[in-house]
Design a protein around this motif. Structure first.
Motif, PDB file in Angstrom:
ATOM      1  N   LEU A  15       0.839  -1.202   0.000  1.00  0.00           N
ATOM      2  CA  LEU A  15       0.000   0.000   0.000  1.00  0.00           C
ATOM      3  C   LEU A  15       0.872   1.249   0.000  1.00  0.00           C
ATOM      4  CD1 LEU A  15      -2.807  -0.996   2.550  1.00  0.00           C
ATOM      5  CD2 LEU A  15      -2.927  -0.981   0.052  1.00  0.00           C
ATOM      6  N   GLY A  16       1.935   1.234   0.784  1.00  0.00           N
ATOM      7  CA  GLY A  16       2.834   2.381   0.821  1.00  0.00           C
ATOM      8  C   GLY A  16       3.510   2.620  -0.509  1.00  0.00           C
ATOM      9  N   GLN A  17       3.930   1.550  -1.175  1.00  0.00           N
ATOM     10  CA  GLN A  17       4.575   1.682  -2.480  1.00  0.00           C
ATOM     11  C   GLN A  17       3.636   2.290  -3.512  1.00  0.00           C
ATOM     12  OE1 GLN A  17       5.903  -2.285  -3.396  1.00  0.00           O
ATOM     13  NE2 GLN A  17       7.715  -2.149  -2.089  1.00  0.00           N
ATOM     14  N   LYS A  18       2.411   1.762  -3.550  1.00  0.00           N
ATOM     15  CA  LYS A  18       1.450   2.280  -4.521  1.00  0.00           C
ATOM     16  C   LYS A  18       1.050   3.718  -4.192  1.00  0.00           C
ATOM     17  CE  LYS A  18       0.134   0.467  -7.490  1.00  0.00           C
ATOM     18  NZ  LYS A  18       0.596   0.503  -8.915  1.00  0.00           N
ATOM     19  N   ALA A  19       0.913   4.015  -2.904  1.00  0.00           N
ATOM     20  CA  ALA A  19       0.576   5.372  -2.491  1.00  0.00           C
ATOM     21  C   ALA A  19       1.665   6.349  -2.912  1.00  0.00           C
ATOM     22  CB  ALA A  19       0.372   5.431  -0.976  1.00  0.00           C
ATOM     23  N   LEU A  20       2.912   5.930  -2.780  1.00  0.00           N
ATOM     24  CA  LEU A  20       4.023   6.787  -3.199  1.00  0.00           C
ATOM     25  C   LEU A  20       4.007   7.014  -4.703  1.00  0.00           C
ATOM     26  CD1 LEU A  20       6.617   8.331  -2.694  1.00  0.00           C
ATOM     27  CD2 LEU A  20       7.867   6.156  -2.726  1.00  0.00           C
ATOM     28  N   GLU A  21       3.704   5.974  -5.464  1.00  0.00           N
ATOM     29  CA  GLU A  21       3.631   6.122  -6.920  1.00  0.00           C
ATOM     30  C   GLU A  21       2.568   7.150  -7.311  1.00  0.00           C
ATOM     31  OE1 GLU A  21       2.940   2.309  -8.637  1.00  0.00           O
ATOM     32  OE2 GLU A  21       4.743   1.415  -7.755  1.00  0.00           O
ATOM     33  N   ILE A  22       1.416   7.076  -6.660  1.00  0.00           N
ATOM     34  CA  ILE A  22       0.328   8.007  -6.981  1.00  0.00           C
ATOM     35  C   ILE A  22       0.695   9.425  -6.564  1.00  0.00           C
ATOM     36  CG2 ILE A  22      -2.076   8.620  -6.493  1.00  0.00           C
ATOM     37  CD1 ILE A  22      -2.590   5.605  -6.044  1.00  0.00           C
ATOM     38  N   ALA A  23       1.080   9.603  -5.301  1.00  0.00           N
ATOM     39  CA  ALA A  23       1.395  10.941  -4.793  1.00  0.00           C
ATOM     40  C   ALA A  23       2.623  11.514  -5.473  1.00  0.00           C
ATOM     41  CB  ALA A  23       1.602  10.882  -3.279  1.00  0.00           C
ATOM     42  N   GLY A  24       3.616  10.672  -5.734  1.00  0.00           N
ATOM     43  CA  GLY A  24       4.846  11.157  -6.344  1.00  0.00           C
ATOM     44  C   GLY A  24       4.672  11.633  -7.763  1.00  0.00           C
ATOM     45  N   LEU A  63      11.409   8.108   1.906  1.00  0.00           N
ATOM     46  CA  LEU A  63      12.657   8.295   2.634  1.00  0.00           C
ATOM     47  C   LEU A  63      13.531   7.052   2.570  1.00  0.00           C
ATOM     48  CD1 LEU A  63      11.321  10.248   5.727  1.00  0.00           C
ATOM     49  CD2 LEU A  63      12.794  11.137   3.919  1.00  0.00           C
ATOM     50  N   ALA A  64      12.908   5.894   2.424  1.00  0.00           N
ATOM     51  CA  ALA A  64      13.673   4.648   2.358  1.00  0.00           C
ATOM     52  C   ALA A  64      14.555   4.597   1.111  1.00  0.00           C
ATOM     53  CB  ALA A  64      12.736   3.450   2.391  1.00  0.00           C
ATOM     54  N   ILE A  65      14.125   5.273   0.028  1.00  0.00           N
ATOM     55  CA  ILE A  65      14.929   5.267  -1.192  1.00  0.00           C
ATOM     56  C   ILE A  65      15.854   6.469  -1.266  1.00  0.00           C
ATOM     57  CG2 ILE A  65      13.114   4.037  -2.456  1.00  0.00           C
ATOM     58  CD1 ILE A  65      12.544   6.705  -3.901  1.00  0.00           C
ATOM     59  N   SER A  66      15.800   7.347  -0.257  1.00  0.00           N
ATOM     60  CA  SER A  66      16.686   8.502  -0.241  1.00  0.00           C
ATOM     61  C   SER A  66      18.129   8.033  -0.119  1.00  0.00           C
ATOM     62  CB  SER A  66      16.326   9.426   0.927  1.00  0.00           C
ATOM     63  OG  SER A  66      15.025   9.957   0.762  1.00  0.00           O
ATOM     64  N   PRO A  67      19.061   8.776  -0.701  1.00  0.00           N
ATOM     65  CA  PRO A  67      20.443   8.295  -0.803  1.00  0.00           C
ATOM     66  C   PRO A  67      21.160   8.219   0.534  1.00  0.00           C
ATOM     67  CG  PRO A  67      20.299  10.579  -1.502  1.00  0.00           C
ATOM     68  CD  PRO A  67      18.880  10.094  -1.320  1.00  0.00           C
ATOM     69  N   ARG A  75      13.535  12.831  -8.437  1.00  0.00           N
ATOM     70  CA  ARG A  75      13.081  12.779  -9.828  1.00  0.00           C
ATOM     71  C   ARG A  75      12.166  11.594 -10.077  1.00  0.00           C
ATOM     72  NH1 ARG A  75      17.387  13.417 -14.819  1.00  0.00           N
ATOM     73  NH2 ARG A  75      15.909  14.035 -16.452  1.00  0.00           N
ATOM     74  N   ALA A  76      12.408  10.500  -9.357  1.00  0.00           N
ATOM     75  CA  ALA A  76      11.562   9.311  -9.514  1.00  0.00           C
ATOM     76  C   ALA A  76      10.147   9.570  -9.015  1.00  0.00           C
ATOM     77  CB  ALA A  76      12.184   8.134  -8.766  1.00  0.00           C
ATOM     78  N   PHE A  77      10.025  10.411  -7.981  1.00  0.00           N
ATOM     79  CA  PHE A  77       8.721  10.757  -7.403  1.00  0.00           C
ATOM     80  C   PHE A  77       8.688  12.272  -7.167  1.00  0.00           C
ATOM     81  CE2 PHE A  77       9.891   6.475  -5.987  1.00  0.00           C
ATOM     82  CZ  PHE A  77       8.844   5.745  -6.523  1.00  0.00           C
ATOM     83  N   PRO A  78       8.607  13.060  -8.236  1.00  0.00           N
ATOM     84  CA  PRO A  78       8.820  14.503  -8.144  1.00  0.00           C
ATOM     85  C   PRO A  78       7.876  15.260  -7.216  1.00  0.00           C
ATOM     86  CG  PRO A  78       7.881  13.898 -10.277  1.00  0.00           C
ATOM     87  CD  PRO A  78       8.287  12.627  -9.608  1.00  0.00           C
ATOM     88  N   HIS A 104      10.903  22.290 -11.184  1.00  0.00           N
ATOM     89  CA  HIS A 104      10.877  23.366 -12.168  1.00  0.00           C
ATOM     90  C   HIS A 104      11.479  22.957 -13.508  1.00  0.00           C
ATOM     91  CE1 HIS A 104      10.713  27.426 -13.715  1.00  0.00           C
ATOM     92  NE2 HIS A 104      12.017  27.410 -13.962  1.00  0.00           N
ATOM     93  N   VAL A 105      12.486  22.086 -13.464  1.00  0.00           N
ATOM     94  CA  VAL A 105      13.195  21.726 -14.697  1.00  0.00           C
ATOM     95  C   VAL A 105      12.969  20.261 -15.093  1.00  0.00           C
ATOM     96  CG1 VAL A 105      15.419  21.650 -15.868  1.00  0.00           C
ATOM     97  CG2 VAL A 105      14.946  23.479 -14.213  1.00  0.00           C
ATOM     98  N   ASP A 106      13.373  19.339 -14.226  1.00  0.00           N
ATOM     99  CA  ASP A 106      13.273  17.918 -14.581  1.00  0.00           C
ATOM    100  C   ASP A 106      11.848  17.484 -14.897  1.00  0.00           C
ATOM    101  OD1 ASP A 106      15.928  17.100 -14.542  1.00  0.00           O
ATOM    102  OD2 ASP A 106      15.925  16.745 -12.386  1.00  0.00           O
ATOM    103  N   TYR A 107      10.909  17.970 -14.105  1.00  0.00           N
ATOM    104  CA  TYR A 107       9.515  17.557 -14.281  1.00  0.00           C
ATOM    105  C   TYR A 107       9.040  17.830 -15.704  1.00  0.00           C
ATOM    106  CZ  TYR A 107       4.600  16.782 -13.085  1.00  0.00           C
ATOM    107  OH  TYR A 107       3.319  16.289 -13.030  1.00  0.00           O
TER     108      TYR A 107
END
Length: 246
Positions: free
Chosen positions: A34-43, A85-89, A114-117, A174-177
């Motif tokens: 659920l968290g993964q899918k929620a991040l995909e939608i919100a991101g 945050l788990a995928i943050s570097p 950029r993966a989840f702008p 502003h740019v990548d998106y």
């Protein structure tokens, strides 16, 4: 009679409203999924698009089924933030080669954003209380420690951490998106201070430098981002110089 008993099947067990069947493909639902899918939608679309109905539809279940795993939408958003945050570097900082470490931190942070702008726009989209877990504290502490160890004051280190988030998030939104969604052949609105279309539309505005800048070569989003990094490195060099003079 014996043969009839062996071939007969028992009626399916009743289940609660909204609960996925135990033998269904949805029985594998979990908080993590659920968290993964929620991040995909919100991101991708923003937190406004993250509703319980939307999330349920992504899994082909009813909204009621989700409440077997989460208490409410607030918990879903918390899960999304924790996933982000788990995928943050987790950059390996090297004080002896601090410029390369700064470049690595900027580039790795950009990749995550950029993966989840739109994942970082929570404060703009929502007014709910979010507890993202300990990961953010750990990340911030590592970056602060790095800047202090190369010679910045704690106040300066805090400023550089804030600059990192502002620089990267601003660039991604502003740019990548727009670069990532740019149609081939579309006008370049980022390489030059003022696009040619705007200069042509307002010929009464004197803009000799902006006109001359049109002659400069177009830049990719990666080249534009390199400029951001190098400017920050120059800022750190200047702060270290000032600290050494005092």
């Amino acid at each position: 009679m014996a043969d009839n008993k062996e071939t007969s099947t028992a009626p399916p067990a009743k289940r609660g409203r909204g609960r996925p069947r135990k033998d269904s493909e949805f029985a594998s639902l979990s908080k993590e999924l659920l968290g993964q899918k929620a991040l995909e939608i919100a991101g991708s679309e923003g937190y406004g698009a993250l509703t319980m109905h939307r999330l349920a539809s992504e899994f082909g279940v009813t909204p009621r089924a989700l409440y077997n795993y989460v208490a409410d939408r607030e918990e879903v958003i918390n899960l999304a933030m924790q996933q982000f945050l788990a995928i943050s570097p987790n950059v390996e900082f090297d004080c002896a080669h601090w410029k390369d470490s700064v470049r690595d931190a900027y580039s790795a942070t950009r990749s995550a954003y950029r993966a989840f702008p739109r994942a970082s726009q929570l404060s703009m989209d929502e007014k709910i209380h979010v507890m993202p877990g300990p990961r953010r504290t750990e990340l911030m502490e590592r970056v602060l420690k790095f800047y202090v160890e190369i010679g910045l004051t704690l106040k300066q280190a805090v400023g550089m951490v804030r600059a990192l988030e502002r620089d990267v998030l601003g660039f991604v939104l502003h740019v990548d998106y727009f670069y990532d969604r740019r149609v081939p052949g579309a006008p370049d609105f980022f390489s030059h201070p003022v696009p040619k279309e705007w200069l042509d539309f307002y010929p009464e505005v004197p803009a000799p430098y902006a006109q001359q800048a049109l002659g400069l070569p177009e830049q990719t989003s990666d080249e534009l981002f390199d400029e951001v990094i190098e400017l920050r490195i120059l800022a750190v060099e200047r702060l270290l110089q000032i600290n050494g003079e005092n």
